[in-house]
Design an enzyme around this catalytic site. Sequence first.
Site, PDB file in Angstrom:
ATOM      1  N   LYS A  98       0.870  -1.296   0.116  1.00  0.00           N
ATOM      2  CA  LYS A  98       0.123  -0.052   0.017  1.00  0.00           C
ATOM      3  C   LYS A  98       0.836   1.294   0.149  1.00  0.00           C
ATOM      4  O   LYS A  98       1.983   1.209   0.802  1.00  0.00           O
ATOM      5  CB  LYS A  98      -1.052  -0.016   1.055  1.00  0.00           C
ATOM      6  CG  LYS A  98      -2.000  -0.890   1.161  1.00  0.00           C
ATOM      7  CD  LYS A  98      -2.910  -0.879   2.400  1.00  0.00           C
ATOM      8  CE  LYS A  98      -4.161  -1.696   2.242  1.00  0.00           C
ATOM      9  NZ  LYS A  98      -3.662  -3.104   2.087  1.00  0.00           N
ATOM     10  N   ASP A 132      -1.470  -1.896  -4.071  1.00  0.00           N
ATOM     11  CA  ASP A 132      -2.873  -2.050  -3.567  1.00  0.00           C
ATOM     12  C   ASP A 132      -3.540  -0.734  -3.670  1.00  0.00           C
ATOM     13  O   ASP A 132      -3.043   0.515  -3.544  1.00  0.00           O
ATOM     14  CB  ASP A 132      -2.967  -2.600  -2.451  1.00  0.00           C
ATOM     15  CG  ASP A 132      -2.515  -3.952  -2.184  1.00  0.00           C
ATOM     16  OD1 ASP A 132      -2.796  -4.632  -3.158  1.00  0.00           O
ATOM     17  OD2 ASP A 132      -1.981  -4.510  -0.994  1.00  0.00           O
ATOM     18  N   GLN A 161     -10.923  -0.748  -8.822  1.00  0.00           N
ATOM     19  CA  GLN A 161     -12.008  -1.198  -8.104  1.00  0.00           C
ATOM     20  C   GLN A 161     -13.435  -1.041  -8.752  1.00  0.00           C
ATOM     21  O   GLN A 161     -13.817   0.038  -9.030  1.00  0.00           O
ATOM     22  CB  GLN A 161     -12.165  -0.620  -6.571  1.00  0.00           C
ATOM     23  CG  GLN A 161     -10.685  -0.629  -5.606  1.00  0.00           C
ATOM     24  CD  GLN A 161     -10.656   0.319  -4.607  1.00  0.00           C
ATOM     25  OE1 GLN A 161     -10.870   1.386  -4.916  1.00  0.00           O
ATOM     26  NE2 GLN A 161     -10.213  -0.086  -3.454  1.00  0.00           N
ATOM     27  N   ARG A 182      -4.900  -5.707 -11.306  1.00  0.00           N
ATOM     28  CA  ARG A 182      -5.715  -6.827 -10.249  1.00  0.00           C
ATOM     29  C   ARG A 182      -7.341  -6.063 -10.299  1.00  0.00           C
ATOM     30  O   ARG A 182      -7.307  -4.834  -9.858  1.00  0.00           O
ATOM     31  CB  ARG A 182      -5.027  -6.937  -8.825  1.00  0.00           C
ATOM     32  CG  ARG A 182      -5.988  -7.667  -7.888  1.00  0.00           C
ATOM     33  CD  ARG A 182      -5.566  -7.611  -6.618  1.00  0.00           C
ATOM     34  NE  ARG A 182      -4.226  -8.060  -6.439  1.00  0.00           N
ATOM     35  CZ  ARG A 182      -3.335  -7.622  -5.462  1.00  0.00           C
ATOM     36  NH1 ARG A 182      -3.780  -6.754  -4.602  1.00  0.00           N
ATOM     37  NH2 ARG A 182      -2.270  -8.278  -5.461  1.00  0.00           N
ATOM     38  N   LYS A 185     -13.725  -5.851  -6.562  1.00  0.00           N
ATOM     39  CA  LYS A 185     -14.935  -5.371  -6.284  1.00  0.00           C
ATOM     40  C   LYS A 185     -14.641  -4.042  -5.210  1.00  0.00           C
ATOM     41  O   LYS A 185     -15.357  -2.992  -5.684  1.00  0.00           O
ATOM     42  CB  LYS A 185     -16.197  -6.085  -5.661  1.00  0.00           C
ATOM     43  CG  LYS A 185     -16.749  -7.264  -6.240  1.00  0.00           C
ATOM     44  CD  LYS A 185     -17.607  -8.131  -5.723  1.00  0.00           C
ATOM     45  CE  LYS A 185     -18.307  -8.823  -6.508  1.00  0.00           C
ATOM     46  NZ  LYS A 185     -19.450  -9.689  -5.905  1.00  0.00           N
ATOM     47  N   GLY A 186     -13.897  -4.132  -4.361  1.00  0.00           N
ATOM     48  CA  GLY A 186     -13.666  -2.858  -3.399  1.00  0.00           C
ATOM     49  C   GLY A 186     -14.133  -3.194  -2.016  1.00  0.00           C
ATOM     50  O   GLY A 186     -15.192  -3.958  -1.743  1.00  0.00           O
ATOM     51  N   ALA A 187     -13.134  -2.889  -1.212  1.00  0.00           N
ATOM     52  CA  ALA A 187     -13.444  -3.303   0.144  1.00  0.00           C
ATOM     53  C   ALA A 187     -13.465  -2.031   1.189  1.00  0.00           C
ATOM     54  O   ALA A 187     -13.655  -2.242   2.630  1.00  0.00           O
ATOM     55  CB  ALA A 187     -12.207  -4.293   0.944  1.00  0.00           C
ATOM     56  N   HIS A 225     -14.003 -14.049  -4.744  1.00  0.00           N
ATOM     57  CA  HIS A 225     -14.076 -15.145  -4.086  1.00  0.00           C
ATOM     58  C   HIS A 225     -15.841 -15.664  -4.596  1.00  0.00           C
ATOM     59  O   HIS A 225     -16.331 -16.595  -4.552  1.00  0.00           O
ATOM     60  CB  HIS A 225     -14.363 -15.156  -2.490  1.00  0.00           C
ATOM     61  CG  HIS A 225     -12.867 -14.690  -1.996  1.00  0.00           C
ATOM     62  ND1 HIS A 225     -12.714 -13.488  -1.634  1.00  0.00           N
ATOM     63  CD2 HIS A 225     -11.988 -15.556  -1.977  1.00  0.00           C
ATOM     64  CE1 HIS A 225     -11.687 -13.396  -1.283  1.00  0.00           C
ATOM     65  NE2 HIS A 225     -11.005 -14.530  -1.575  1.00  0.00           N
ATOM     66  N   ARG A 287     -11.894  -8.148   6.289  1.00  0.00           N
ATOM     67  CA  ARG A 287     -12.258  -9.469   5.891  1.00  0.00           C
ATOM     68  C   ARG A 287     -13.470  -9.950   6.590  1.00  0.00           C
ATOM     69  O   ARG A 287     -14.173 -10.729   5.772  1.00  0.00           O
ATOM     70  CB  ARG A 287     -10.996 -10.508   6.194  1.00  0.00           C
ATOM     71  CG  ARG A 287      -9.737 -10.311   5.613  1.00  0.00           C
ATOM     72  CD  ARG A 287      -9.834 -10.503   4.012  1.00  0.00           C
ATOM     73  NE  ARG A 287     -10.454  -9.143   3.543  1.00  0.00           N
ATOM     74  CZ  ARG A 287      -9.792  -8.161   3.137  1.00  0.00           C
ATOM     75  NH1 ARG A 287      -8.519  -7.921   3.545  1.00  0.00           N
ATOM     76  NH2 ARG A 287     -10.314  -7.062   2.507  1.00  0.00           N
TER      77      ARG A 287
END
Length: 305
Positions: A98, A132, A161, A182, A185-187, A225, A287
């Site tokens: 990051k 990232d 994202q 990469r 979706k985005g977190a 996932h 997570r």
Amino acid sequence: MEQVMRDFFLFLSKNRGLTKVAKKYGLRFGAGRFVAGETVDKAVQVIQKLNTKGLDVTIDYLGEFVDNASEANEMADNSIKAIEAIGKNNLKSQLSLKLTSMGLDISEQLVMDNMRRILEAAKRNGVFVTIDMEDYSRCGKTIEIFKELKKDYDNIGTVIQAYLYRTENDMKDLNPYSPNLRLVKGAYKESPKVAFPEKKDVDENFKKIIKMHLLNGNYTAIASHDEAIIEYTKQLVEEHNIPYDQFEFQMLYGIRPERQLELVNEGYRMRVYVPYGTDWYGYFMRRLAERPANVAFVLKGVLKK
């Protein structure tokens, strides 16, 4: 209820006080499922086991809330140690990092100096580095830094994202660089002013950018996932005769490990995102926010203790 839980854990992920407590008490309360360990040696052991199963890896030395130059330099040093460990042990692994941990919020000169040090070490050891993506406020800066570094280094990629409105334009802007991206979706918790609030819209945009990037002929990492996204990608690849060496699937360490192995057995490249380090708290909370099932797993682990 699911959205309430997601918002709650995203709120906790930004708590600096809890981050300090977590650093002090180590990997407890279930975080060990998602984090390889606190040292690079522990991470190497995990990567070696994954490699023997046919899984590639990207390793990430965790760090958040870096607000001084000496800590940013230390984070860069640890990334270089990870790169050297990859080279020394002949691991099938890349590096993820990051920019905030490299000094993005302190000064552009600092983050560029640290990134160049890391990329030189990566070049010497034949290691690919992915920047990232973080929250919306840092998105534009991250893309500009990536473009600047891409002029001098081939061994660098970044993350896009799907939940941001700006994403399609960003990909058009990046396409002349033939970027290795990469796609996720985005977190992060974002305002509906800048991000799609509805999951169905995020999913549709995710499919759109996967197709766009693959048909542009660029290397694409599909980090998800979500079985629907995985199946969509597989169908798209077959429909357009896209070679298997132009893309890969990516998943997080500790999530859907059986599916990861199934994809390898089906002939796809599968890369596992393996984080390590003492600053695991923010990552762990995100997570839990992503998958309520993870919360149940952690609670079972705590009760067993």
